[in-house]
Design a protein around this motif. Structure first.
Motif, mmCIF file in Angstrom:
data_model
loop_
_atom_site.group_PDB
_atom_site.id
_atom_site.type_symbol
_atom_site.label_atom_id
_atom_site.label_comp_id
_atom_site.label_asym_id
_atom_site.label_seq_id
_atom_site.Cartn_x
_atom_site.Cartn_y
_atom_site.Cartn_z
ATOM 1 N N ASN A 68 0.104 2.566 4.320
ATOM 2 C CA ASN A 68 1.500 2.847 4.639
ATOM 3 C C ASN A 68 2.374 2.176 3.583
ATOM 4 O O ASN A 68 2.212 0.974 3.313
ATOM 5 C CB ASN A 68 1.881 2.299 6.018
ATOM 6 C CG ASN A 68 1.280 3.098 7.155
ATOM 7 O OD1 ASN A 68 1.181 4.317 7.083
ATOM 8 N ND2 ASN A 68 0.881 2.412 8.220
ATOM 9 N N ARG B 11 6.349 3.825 6.156
ATOM 10 C CA ARG B 11 6.924 2.920 7.146
ATOM 11 C C ARG B 11 8.437 3.111 7.168
ATOM 12 O O ARG B 11 9.111 2.945 6.149
ATOM 13 C CB ARG B 11 6.591 1.461 6.848
ATOM 14 C CG ARG B 11 7.231 0.512 7.870
ATOM 15 C CD ARG B 11 6.739 -0.895 7.746
ATOM 16 N NE ARG B 11 7.375 -1.737 8.758
ATOM 17 C CZ ARG B 11 7.017 -2.998 9.012
ATOM 18 N NH1 ARG B 11 6.043 -3.558 8.325
ATOM 19 N NH2 ARG B 11 7.642 -3.699 9.936
ATOM 20 N N HIS C 205 5.029 5.360 10.224
ATOM 21 C CA HIS C 205 4.820 4.067 10.850
ATOM 22 C C HIS C 205 6.165 3.427 11.159
ATOM 23 O O HIS C 205 7.131 3.607 10.423
ATOM 24 C CB HIS C 205 4.021 3.161 9.907
ATOM 25 C CG HIS C 205 3.875 1.738 10.378
ATOM 26 N ND1 HIS C 205 4.878 0.798 10.239
ATOM 27 C CD2 HIS C 205 2.842 1.101 10.969
ATOM 28 C CE1 HIS C 205 4.456 -0.364 10.729
ATOM 29 N NE2 HIS C 205 3.238 -0.207 11.176
ATOM 30 N N ASP D 122 -5.286 -3.242 11.661
ATOM 31 C CA ASP D 122 -4.015 -3.207 10.933
ATOM 32 C C ASP D 122 -3.968 -4.418 10.020
ATOM 33 O O ASP D 122 -4.109 -5.555 10.473
ATOM 34 C CB ASP D 122 -2.852 -3.242 11.929
ATOM 35 C CG ASP D 122 -1.540 -3.615 11.266
ATOM 36 O OD1 ASP D 122 -1.234 -3.035 10.208
ATOM 37 O OD2 ASP D 122 -0.818 -4.474 11.809
ATOM 38 N N THR E 199 -0.662 -1.939 5.589
ATOM 39 C CA THR E 199 0.789 -1.786 5.613
ATOM 40 C C THR E 199 1.422 -3.043 5.024
ATOM 41 O O THR E 199 1.871 -3.928 5.761
ATOM 42 C CB THR E 199 1.311 -1.544 7.045
ATOM 43 O OG1 THR E 199 0.580 -0.477 7.649
ATOM 44 C CG2 THR E 199 2.786 -1.169 7.039
ATOM 45 N N ASP F 142 2.522 6.123 14.058
ATOM 46 C CA ASP F 142 2.129 4.747 14.332
ATOM 47 C C ASP F 142 3.344 3.978 14.847
ATOM 48 O O ASP F 142 4.318 3.786 14.125
ATOM 49 C CB ASP F 142 1.607 4.133 13.026
ATOM 50 C CG ASP F 142 1.043 2.740 13.206
ATOM 51 O OD1 ASP F 142 1.355 2.102 14.215
ATOM 52 O OD2 ASP F 142 0.302 2.290 12.306
#
Length: 411
Positions: free
Chosen positions: A121, A143, A190, A78, A101, A224
């Motif tokens: 993301n 997200r 997410h 990540d 992300t 996620d």
């Protein structure tokens, strides 16, 4: 006997002192066995889910050797910056094993991630619309901001209504309109509400929000849940009950998949959980200073190396490695930075003498990665214990490092 025992012989008091003398202080030491055990513990807790993937949140500690070690264990990565993406690729992660992300980055940085082929993301409508108009062929994740206050400190609570992170679930109609107008496809959702969460109801509440949203979007591949699992900082400290959490979350996840009509991948993104307890930060005591109301133990480090106690008011256990059986007295352990710089206030520690080596625990996450050159101090070295040997994995900085990018002009 010390109040907080070390876990095994490789990181015993004697071995830590030996390593500290070998490489000098201040010094970060990471135990790879602890990292492995934490990874396996999480994997075991969620073993009933066949489509489970763990992605290490590398902002916790980006040393290339730790990234390589977790990649060998089977972890994904990540990331929150394009530089972390590049480090992940250097460490051997396949692009599709990396999730990017970011927050408040430019569309140009996200386009770089597309060029590198990683999962993405997106957490705001403006960038999502720009991305959809330019690259509708590249599926992304979304997200979500679930409007949940979580974590033990406001600075690490990132899912509340006023947070800069995520797309509010009230903005889902706008999200759907962007997808319809651009033709952009999404492949997952997410969520991350905060860090150091011991109350599993917080996770369950967030899960309900994301399941309710995801059910209306066909053809997603993953959900996620981020992380935020709390690790203990003292012997009797709270921690996330993984077994209770997995029992509740697995049931909800299976019910969702049944209604959704297909199995999707469940993703977890632990950072601190995997590496925090592996880390030990060694410092030398420069001076013992008595005032009218306090006894200070001044050490050869400061918030330029470990800022968590000052920035988050985080508690880190401190042990005197050199004199573990000394009479226990109260000390305030402080650093050498020209600011208020306190590692621990009024701590009961075995008698500290000038020249002693102290160990600050839980130093594997958000410690070196948040270090700086404030006061023109050098960043410390890092050592990794791997296969029962100690390896230097980052050299201590020198004046050459401080001046590396300085360009002098005629003055």
């Amino acid at each position: 006997m010390m109040s907080n025992e070390f876990k095994n012989s490789l990181i015993s008091r004697e071995n830590l002192i030996k390593i500290g003398n070998k490489y000098g202080t201040p010094l970060y030491i990471y135990d790879s066995l602890t990292i492995k055990n934490q990874y396996l513990k999480l994997q075991k807790a969620f073993s009933e889910i066949k489509h489970l993937k763990i992605y290490y949140a590398c902002k916790a500690n980006t040393n290339l050797n730790i990234l390589k070690f977790l990649q060998k264990l089977g972890s994904g990565l990540d990331t929150v910056s394009i530089q972390e993406v590049e480090l992940g690729l250097m460490a051997g992660f396949h692009p599709r094993e990396i999730i990017f992300t970011p927050n408040c980055v430019s569309i140009h940085e996200i386009n770089k991630a597309v060029d590198l082929g990683v999962r993405i993301n997106i957490d705001n409508l403006s960038i999502l619309e720009q991305f959809g108009n330019d690259k509708p062929y590249y599926p992304v994740g979304i997200r979500i901001n679930p409007h949940i206050m979580a974590g033990n400190n406001y600075k690490i609570s990132v899912g509340h209504v006023d947070s800069k992170f995520g797309i509010s679930y009230y903005q889902i109609p706008h999200l759907k309109r962007i997808l319809k107008n651009t033709g952009l496809k999404i492949d997952g959702f997410h969520m991350h509400t905060g860090s150091d969460i011991s109350d599993i109801e917080t996770f369950i509440k967030g899960a309900k929000v994301i399941f309710k949203i995801a059910i209306d979007f066909p053809n997603i591949d993953y959900i996620d849940f981020g992380s935020g699992f709390k690790v203990p900082y003292t012997k009797n400290d709270k921690k996330t009950d993984l077994n209770s959490l997995s029992f509740s979350l697995i049931k909800q996840f299976e019910d969702f998949c049944k209604i959704y009509g297909k199995k999707v991948t469940l993703i977890l993104e632990p950072g601190k959980f995997l590496v925090s307890e592996s880390g030990y930060f060694l410092v030398h005591v420069n001076v013992i200073k008595h005032t009218t109301s306090n006894v200070f133990a001044g050490v050869d480090s400061g918030f330029n190396h470990l800022i968590r106690p000052m920035y988050y008011e985080a508690y880190h256990s401190i042990e005197n490695l050199s004199n573990p059986n000394g009479c226990r007295r109260f000390y305030t352990v402080v650093g050498y930075i020209c600011e208020s710089d306190t590692f621990g206030f009024n701590r009961k520690i075995a008698e500290i003498r000038e020249g002693d080596i102290l160990c600050i625990k839980n130093a594997g996450a958000y410690c070196f990665s948040m270090s700086s050159n404030y006061n023109s101090r050098y960043r410390p070295s890092e050592v990794m214990i791997f296969k029962e040997k100690d390896f230097l994995i980052r050299k201590r900085e020198t004046m050459k490092d401080l001046l590396r990018n300085v360009i002098e002009i005629p003055i």
